[in-house]
Design a protein around this motif. Sequence first.
Motif, mmCIF file in Angstrom:
data_model
loop_
_atom_site.group_PDB
_atom_site.id
_atom_site.type_symbol
_atom_site.label_atom_id
_atom_site.label_comp_id
_atom_site.label_asym_id
_atom_site.label_seq_id
_atom_site.Cartn_x
_atom_site.Cartn_y
_atom_site.Cartn_z
ATOM 1 N N ILE A 209 0.844 -1.203 0.000
ATOM 2 C CA ILE A 209 0.000 0.000 0.000
ATOM 3 C C ILE A 209 0.880 1.255 0.000
ATOM 4 O O ILE A 209 0.702 2.168 -0.812
ATOM 5 C CB ILE A 209 -0.949 -0.001 1.234
ATOM 6 N N GLY A 210 1.860 1.270 0.908
ATOM 7 C CA GLY A 210 2.737 2.445 0.995
ATOM 8 C C GLY A 210 3.528 2.670 -0.281
ATOM 9 O O GLY A 210 3.616 3.790 -0.801
ATOM 10 N N ALA A 211 4.087 1.567 -0.819
ATOM 11 C CA ALA A 211 4.917 1.704 -2.023
ATOM 12 C C ALA A 211 4.070 2.173 -3.202
ATOM 13 O O ALA A 211 4.477 3.057 -3.969
ATOM 14 C CB ALA A 211 5.587 0.373 -2.350
ATOM 15 N N ALA A 212 2.865 1.616 -3.330
ATOM 16 C CA ALA A 212 2.016 2.002 -4.460
ATOM 17 C C ALA A 212 1.569 3.462 -4.321
ATOM 18 O O ALA A 212 1.578 4.219 -5.299
ATOM 19 C CB ALA A 212 0.815 1.066 -4.545
ATOM 20 N N HIS B 184 19.049 -3.490 -5.883
ATOM 21 C CA HIS B 184 18.926 -2.586 -7.026
ATOM 22 C C HIS B 184 17.458 -2.216 -7.223
ATOM 23 O O HIS B 184 16.569 -3.011 -6.923
ATOM 24 C CB HIS B 184 19.448 -3.263 -8.301
ATOM 25 N N ALA B 185 17.235 -1.022 -7.779
ATOM 26 C CA ALA B 185 15.847 -0.601 -8.026
ATOM 27 C C ALA B 185 15.246 -1.381 -9.199
ATOM 28 O O ALA B 185 14.038 -1.541 -9.291
ATOM 29 C CB ALA B 185 15.799 0.893 -8.316
ATOM 30 N N CYS B 186 16.115 -1.874 -10.064
ATOM 31 C CA CYS B 186 15.607 -2.636 -11.209
ATOM 32 C C CYS B 186 15.639 -4.133 -10.880
ATOM 33 O O CYS B 186 16.296 -4.549 -9.918
ATOM 34 C CB CYS B 186 16.460 -2.351 -12.441
ATOM 35 N N HIS B 187 14.967 -4.898 -11.695
ATOM 36 C CA HIS B 187 14.933 -6.349 -11.491
ATOM 37 C C HIS B 187 16.353 -6.928 -11.604
ATOM 38 O O HIS B 187 17.118 -6.534 -12.474
ATOM 39 C CB HIS B 187 13.999 -6.964 -12.541
ATOM 40 N N TRP C 187 11.314 -1.924 -3.737
ATOM 41 C CA TRP C 187 10.217 -1.366 -2.933
ATOM 42 C C TRP C 187 10.242 0.157 -2.850
ATOM 43 O O TRP C 187 9.486 0.756 -2.110
ATOM 44 C CB TRP C 187 10.182 -1.969 -1.522
ATOM 45 N N GLY C 188 11.123 0.784 -3.601
ATOM 46 C CA GLY C 188 11.117 2.243 -3.726
ATOM 47 C C GLY C 188 11.080 2.972 -2.406
ATOM 48 O O GLY C 188 11.835 2.664 -1.481
ATOM 49 N N ALA C 189 10.146 3.936 -2.309
ATOM 50 C CA ALA C 189 10.157 4.873 -1.180
ATOM 51 C C ALA C 189 9.764 4.253 0.163
ATOM 52 O O ALA C 189 9.940 4.896 1.195
ATOM 53 C CB ALA C 189 9.255 6.058 -1.496
ATOM 54 N N LEU D 172 10.205 -6.425 5.296
ATOM 55 C CA LEU D 172 9.986 -5.350 4.334
ATOM 56 C C LEU D 172 9.194 -4.197 4.922
ATOM 57 O O LEU D 172 8.772 -3.316 4.214
ATOM 58 C CB LEU D 172 9.269 -5.916 3.100
ATOM 59 N N ARG D 173 9.001 -4.237 6.220
ATOM 60 C CA ARG D 173 8.230 -3.184 6.853
ATOM 61 C C ARG D 173 8.904 -1.845 6.609
ATOM 62 O O ARG D 173 10.112 -1.739 6.744
ATOM 63 C CB ARG D 173 8.171 -3.490 8.343
ATOM 64 N N GLY D 174 8.088 -0.834 6.316
ATOM 65 C CA GLY D 174 8.635 0.483 5.972
ATOM 66 C C GLY D 174 9.892 0.865 6.711
ATOM 67 O O GLY D 174 10.993 0.771 6.177
ATOM 68 N N VAL D 175 9.758 1.258 7.989
ATOM 69 C CA VAL D 175 10.919 1.755 8.713
ATOM 70 C C VAL D 175 11.950 0.671 8.957
ATOM 71 O O VAL D 175 13.055 0.957 9.384
ATOM 72 C CB VAL D 175 10.524 2.373 10.069
#
Length: 427
Positions: A58-61, A329-332, A357-359, A407-410
Amino acid sequence: MTLSKLHDLLNLLTNAVTQLEEACTKNGTSIPDLDKPFNTSSEDFRKDPTAALAANIIGAAALHICAIINPPQISLFDIASGTQKSAAFRICLESNVAEILQEAGPQNTSGLAALLSFQLDEASKALAHMWEVFSDPTTVKSNEPSQSAFTKFVGRGKTLWEYYDDPEQDFRRHRFNIGMHGVQRFQPENIILSSEFAINVLINDYLFRYDPVYDWKAVPAGSALVDVGGGVGTTQLCLAKEFPQLKIIIQDRSHVWREKDPDALESGRVSFEAQDFFEPQPQRDVSFFFLKQILHDWPDEYCIKILTQLRKAASPNTKLLSMDTVIQHACHDNSDFTGVINGAMPDEAPFPLLANWGAVNPMGYRADMIMLAFFNSRERTLRDAISLFEKSGWRLTERCLEAPDPLRGVQCQVKAHWRYNCGQTYM
Ligand SMILES: C[S@@+](CC[C@H](N)C(=O)[O-])C[C@H]1O[C@@H](n2cnc3c(N)ncnc32)[C@H](O)[C@@H]1O
């Protein structure tokens, strides 16, 4: 770009909200209410891995949608003016306005407050001088801690560790050590104990896997674990309590050693040793060398020296456990370590999110900048780590993701646990 990407992101987000709702209903938990003060139980919903992953999606999207749709000049100004928030935050923190941080009791909050205070003091000051380092041809490509932004512009020629040795900096050294307790707020509680975990989670058709760190119960009585650069010893305390058969030795520089954790000493199963990790280790039978957040402090050449000292002191059965961030990496990434390194590849975010997972996964990248500013060092990718260990006579055999919600945000300073074996590879 067509609007289809927005629809894809929205579908991902909507499905994840449904998954989160189902998990919360099943567990009797709920998500935090911004109209109510922070309460430690408001984070309980994340203990369910399905809910934690749904929250990340949800956060990433949502942030991905913002990145697409917000005017670029607003996004840029948000970045450039970030220091205003930091300045205001520091004033609140230092003047004890942030009482909210104390609500969960001093044990739980002081570490986090100290960590934030360190970030807003030493780290912010060093980061402010990154341009001076980058624009100077003599320092821009340096791999020397003595040439870092901190050493040159804040420590006046002293690296962070030398700076902390100065009696005038007693307060800051103490705060740093307490801050390392705060780091644990970004990790699952008792991270080192999280053994015997092997959960599979299916969400949005993507399979996420969590691995055990180590099966401590199976370790023979009397086995020695040496925590190299272990600070004041907090990481090992829970291990000592749960697994009394282990003999735990915590090493650090003598100045840090003065501040050893009284609880750890009381337990009687932990001893402290002043030991420079660049110097030869005492010769003895060691089952585990443990390094937590040490290698990221040092450029490769220095890490190789540290690891080589450990390798020289190791027997064929000694294992090396290293906990550090693994930068994605940000890419696959289509590397294939099947059959070579167990659990090597990190779980990537579902398309069209960024693979890393970006931001919602910022912590490792932030730490990377801090390591650069302090030490001219960095967080490493799995490939970087493999190469580093190979050069030091160790073979990386396993990577364990933390459980239950890596993978939790913080929490996305994804603590990967790599297990190394002394194989035949020592030069
Ligand atoms: C980032 S802290 C990590 C502490 C601990 N492992 C933890 O995770 O809480 C790095 C530690 O390395 C120690 N250190 C720095 N240089 C050292 C050296 N030459 N020999 C031994 N320890 C050192 C510091 O005093 C500090 O406690």
